[in-house]
Design a protein around this motif. Structure first.
Motif, PDB file in Angstrom:
ATOM      1  N   GLY B  17       0.865  -1.178  -0.093  1.00 47.35           N
ATOM      2  CA  GLY B  17      -0.198   0.074   0.072  1.00 47.35           C
ATOM      3  C   GLY B  17       0.636   1.692  -0.025  1.00 47.35           C
ATOM      4  N   ASP B  18       1.897   1.095  -0.466  1.00 44.16           N
ATOM      5  CA  ASP B  18       3.115   2.321  -0.310  1.00 44.16           C
ATOM      6  C   ASP B  18       3.018   3.683  -1.779  1.00 44.16           C
ATOM      7  OD1 ASP B  18       4.777   4.119  -0.725  1.00 44.16           O
ATOM      8  OD2 ASP B  18       6.216   3.133   0.152  1.00 44.16           O
ATOM      9  N   ALA B  19       1.882   4.192  -1.902  1.00 49.03           N
ATOM     10  CA  ALA B  19       1.894   4.842  -2.934  1.00 49.03           C
ATOM     11  C   ALA B  19       3.668   5.982  -3.414  1.00 49.03           C
ATOM     12  CB  ALA B  19       1.015   5.902  -3.111  1.00 49.03           C
ATOM     13  N   LYS B  20       4.042   5.953  -2.364  1.00 51.11           N
ATOM     14  CA  LYS B  20       5.264   7.210  -3.051  1.00 51.11           C
ATOM     15  C   LYS B  20       6.260   5.316  -3.514  1.00 51.11           C
ATOM     16  CE  LYS B  20       4.694  10.938  -0.620  1.00 51.11           C
ATOM     17  NZ  LYS B  20       4.816  11.656  -2.187  1.00 51.11           N
ATOM     18  N   ALA B  21       6.000   4.208  -3.435  1.00 51.18           N
ATOM     19  CA  ALA B  21       6.809   3.363  -3.892  1.00 51.18           C
ATOM     20  C   ALA B  21       6.619   2.999  -5.203  1.00 51.18           C
ATOM     21  CB  ALA B  21       6.812   2.016  -3.180  1.00 51.18           C
ATOM     22  N   LEU B  22       4.898   3.530  -5.465  1.00 48.71           N
ATOM     23  CA  LEU B  22       4.451   3.420  -6.556  1.00 48.71           C
ATOM     24  C   LEU B  22       4.876   4.681  -7.774  1.00 48.71           C
ATOM     25  CD1 LEU B  22       2.513   2.261  -8.676  1.00 48.71           C
ATOM     26  CD2 LEU B  22       0.587   4.298  -8.298  1.00 48.71           C
ATOM     27  N   GLU B  23       4.752   6.017  -6.835  1.00 46.29           N
ATOM     28  CA  GLU B  23       5.151   6.997  -7.685  1.00 46.29           C
ATOM     29  C   GLU B  23       7.014   7.202  -8.088  1.00 46.29           C
ATOM     30  OE1 GLU B  23       4.964  10.780  -5.751  1.00 46.29           O
ATOM     31  OE2 GLU B  23       2.807  10.242  -5.079  1.00 46.29           O
ATOM     32  N   ARG B  24       7.914   6.406  -7.004  1.00 46.75           N
ATOM     33  CA  ARG B  24       8.919   6.030  -7.918  1.00 46.75           C
ATOM     34  C   ARG B  24       9.150   4.517  -9.136  1.00 46.75           C
ATOM     35  NH1 ARG B  24      12.375   4.490  -2.594  1.00 46.75           N
ATOM     36  NH2 ARG B  24      13.948   3.798  -4.136  1.00 46.75           N
ATOM     37  N   LEU B  25       8.358   3.415  -9.000  1.00 44.93           N
ATOM     38  CA  LEU B  25       8.588   2.867  -9.892  1.00 44.93           C
ATOM     39  C   LEU B  25       7.984   3.104 -11.491  1.00 44.93           C
ATOM     40  CD1 LEU B  25       8.735   0.247 -10.713  1.00 44.93           C
ATOM     41  CD2 LEU B  25       6.423  -0.748 -10.117  1.00 44.93           C
ATOM     42  N   PHE B  26       6.765   4.247 -11.276  1.00 44.93           N
ATOM     43  CA  PHE B  26       6.663   4.925 -12.124  1.00 44.93           C
ATOM     44  C   PHE B  26       7.671   5.926 -12.536  1.00 44.93           C
ATOM     45  CE2 PHE B  26       4.356   8.844 -14.264  1.00 44.93           C
ATOM     46  CZ  PHE B  26       3.434   7.883 -14.852  1.00 44.93           C
ATOM     47  N   ALA B  27       8.209   6.875 -11.897  1.00 46.66           N
ATOM     48  CA  ALA B  27       9.080   7.599 -12.448  1.00 46.66           C
ATOM     49  C   ALA B  27      10.637   6.960 -13.036  1.00 46.66           C
ATOM     50  CB  ALA B  27      10.072   8.138 -11.455  1.00 46.66           C
ATOM     51  N   GLN B  28      10.740   5.634 -12.434  1.00 53.04           N
ATOM     52  CA  GLN B  28      11.729   4.362 -13.057  1.00 53.04           C
ATOM     53  C   GLN B  28      11.446   4.541 -14.522  1.00 53.04           C
ATOM     54  OE1 GLN B  28      13.288   2.214 -10.121  1.00 53.04           O
ATOM     55  NE2 GLN B  28      13.618   4.277  -9.358  1.00 53.04           N
ATOM     56  N   ALA B  29       9.995   3.574 -14.610  1.00 51.32           N
ATOM     57  CA  ALA B  29       9.609   2.114 -15.668  1.00 51.32           C
ATOM     58  C   ALA B  29       8.646   3.347 -16.210  1.00 51.32           C
ATOM     59  CB  ALA B  29       8.530   1.711 -14.857  1.00 51.32           C
ATOM     60  N   GLN B  30       8.200   4.414 -16.409  1.00 52.11           N
ATOM     61  CA  GLN B  30       7.111   4.965 -17.265  1.00 52.11           C
ATOM     62  C   GLN B  30       7.396   5.212 -18.626  1.00 52.11           C
ATOM     63  OE1 GLN B  30       6.266   9.060 -17.110  1.00 52.11           O
ATOM     64  NE2 GLN B  30       7.801   9.513 -16.153  1.00 52.11           N
ATOM     65  N   LYS B  31       8.702   5.414 -18.915  1.00 49.69           N
ATOM     66  CA  LYS B  31       9.386   5.510 -20.657  1.00 49.69           C
ATOM     67  C   LYS B  31       9.139   4.607 -21.343  1.00 49.69           C
ATOM     68  CE  LYS B  31      12.607   8.658 -20.495  1.00 49.69           C
ATOM     69  NZ  LYS B  31      14.369   9.610 -20.676  1.00 49.69           N
ATOM     70  N   ARG B  32       9.850   3.791 -20.503  1.00 51.21           N
ATOM     71  CA  ARG B  32       9.808   2.450 -21.276  1.00 51.21           C
ATOM     72  C   ARG B  32       8.828   1.464 -21.790  1.00 51.21           C
ATOM     73  NH1 ARG B  32      13.726  -2.062 -18.345  1.00 51.21           N
ATOM     74  NH2 ARG B  32      13.022  -2.971 -20.102  1.00 51.21           N
ATOM     75  N   VAL B  33       8.363   1.643 -20.611  1.00 52.53           N
ATOM     76  CA  VAL B  33       6.339   1.682 -20.777  1.00 52.53           C
ATOM     77  C   VAL B  33       5.444   2.283 -21.843  1.00 52.53           C
ATOM     78  CG1 VAL B  33       4.284   0.694 -19.773  1.00 52.53           C
ATOM     79  CG2 VAL B  33       5.965  -0.021 -18.193  1.00 52.53           C
TER      80      VAL B  33
END
Lengths: 214, 188
Positions: B17-33
């Protein structure tokens, strides 16, 4: 069907990226030793790879507002958790909060409903037996195929409240209490209706805990 | 590209349930996806919409991630499903068959593609955009996303043997398209 040469060529993109397993890599290397002219094929793959990387890198990153949008989405979207996981968590909370004396109180009213239901079901069965019409071997109330749950009632719940809730759901208590829990059966219905009924049970003040029946 | 271990740790935190972790993953992976999505649906606005759906799905389903594949493979798999579904919906709305639908999705050249007339690499890139979404996706997964045979199989939900043959035929088709543009690569 691919020829051996085709098969090797099919593996070469991964050979070049270093993503082949050891056996396949050895197979490609053996083939290249026997057919050195096939090294030129690797150059074609490198060309394709370079062009693919360039094409991807030409795509700009998504707009900066995309993160805000995601934040807004997760703020409104419920997280999908298994129903059983949710129910199990509630059981743990409930049992840890319950004093032995409360357990007795919570089960008393429900026990009365079970007795009344048993009497009603018995009456229905007798009524059916006296009616010369076709019936399935399984009585609807006694052995239906609806979803079954274990339910614990609030210590303050009255028999009338429990009956009203069961009537609203068209549900029956078929067994209990065991460790303060009753076996409740929902009517045969679709998954969505069953989930809505479980939701209603969860939200009801009459019900203290709802669990899957294993 | 960030480490798989870090992505796994972020997914674990997201599952809790860590929303900040989602934001970090998003920041890291969004470009490739995002790039993967753009290359399939060929429309950046649609791809942005789908990107949001992909990470929303990650948020909702992180508990179901079992760690059998790398997190990026798992996310690309979600992205592929969303993209294919979007193409299918577009096809259904337009009331045309799959092949025509695919061509409609692949029909409009981006300014980048239209401007590519000079070098061989540019022509290869232009020809890639003429491939079917299936063929384009597999080239991207292998060459840009650097996925193994098994990982591509998971993303596309097809057997590994099909991954190899699909890649082979995608490359063959690319060579045929290049030949039509005057570039004979001597293969196949």
């Amino acid at each position: 069907m691919l020829s051996e040469r085709d098969e090797i060529e099919a593996l070469m993109p991964w050979y070049l990226s270093g993503k082949l397993d050891a056996n396949s890599r050895a197979r490609v290397e053996r083939y290249l030793e026997m057919h050195p002219e096939q090294h030129s094929h690797l150059a074609l793959i490198r060309e394709e790879s370079d062009a693919t990387v360039a094409a991807n890198e030409a795509i700009a990153a998504p707009g900066t507002e995309s993160l805000d949008r995601l934040r807004a989405s997760i703020g409104t979207a419920p997280r999908r958790r298994s129903l059983w996981a949710q129910l199990s968590e509630r059981l743990a909370d409930w049992i840890s909060d319950l004093a032995p004396s409360q357990l007795v109180l919570a089960t008393a009213a429900a026990a009365l409903v079970v007795m009344l239901q048993a009497a009603m079901i018995g009456g229905l069965i007798m009524e059916r037996a006296a009616t010369p019409t076709y019936q399935t071997a399984s009585g609807e109330e006694s052995t239906g195929n609806g979803v079954e749950l274990l339910v614990g009632f609030a210590e303050s719940a009255t028999a009338g409240e429990i009956s009203a809730l069961l009537e609203q759901l068209d549900a029956v208590l078929v067994d209990g209490p065991r460790a303060g829990l009753y076996r409740l059966r929902l009517p045969e219905q679709g998954d969505e209706e069953s989930e809505a009924a479980i939701e209603l049970l969860n939200e009801s003040e009459v019900v203290k805990v709802v669990l899957p029946k294993r | 590209m960030q480490s798989h271990a870090e992505e796994r740790a972020l997914l674990k935190a997201i599952a809790a349930g860590d929303a900040k972790a989602l934001e970090r993953l998003f920041a890291q992976a969004q470009k490739r996806v995002f790039r993967f999505l753009v290359r399939i649906v060929r429309n950046e606005a649609v791809a942005e919409e789908l990107l949001n759906e992909v990470f929303l799905s990650v948020w909702q389903n992180a508990r179901r991630y079992e760690g059998r594949s790398e997190p990026m493979t798992w996310m690309l798999s979600i992205a592929h499903n969303k993209a294919v579904s979007a193409i299918r919906k577009k096809t259904e709305v337009l009331g045309v068959d799959d092949e025509v639908g695919k061509n409609l999705v692949a029909g409009e050249d981006t300014p980048d593609i239209a401007a590519q007339k000079h070098d061989k690499s540019a022509k290869i890139r232009a020809c890639m955009m003429e491939l079917s979404p299936d063929h384009r996706a597999i080239l991207d997964l292998v060459y840009y996303q650097e996925q193994s045979v098994a990982e591509v199989a998971e993303v596309l939900d097809i057997p590994e043997s099909t991954v190899k043959t699909r890649m082979f035929y995608a490359r063959k088709k690319l060579s045929e398209l290049l030949r039509k543009r005057g570039i004979d690569r001597g293969w196949p």
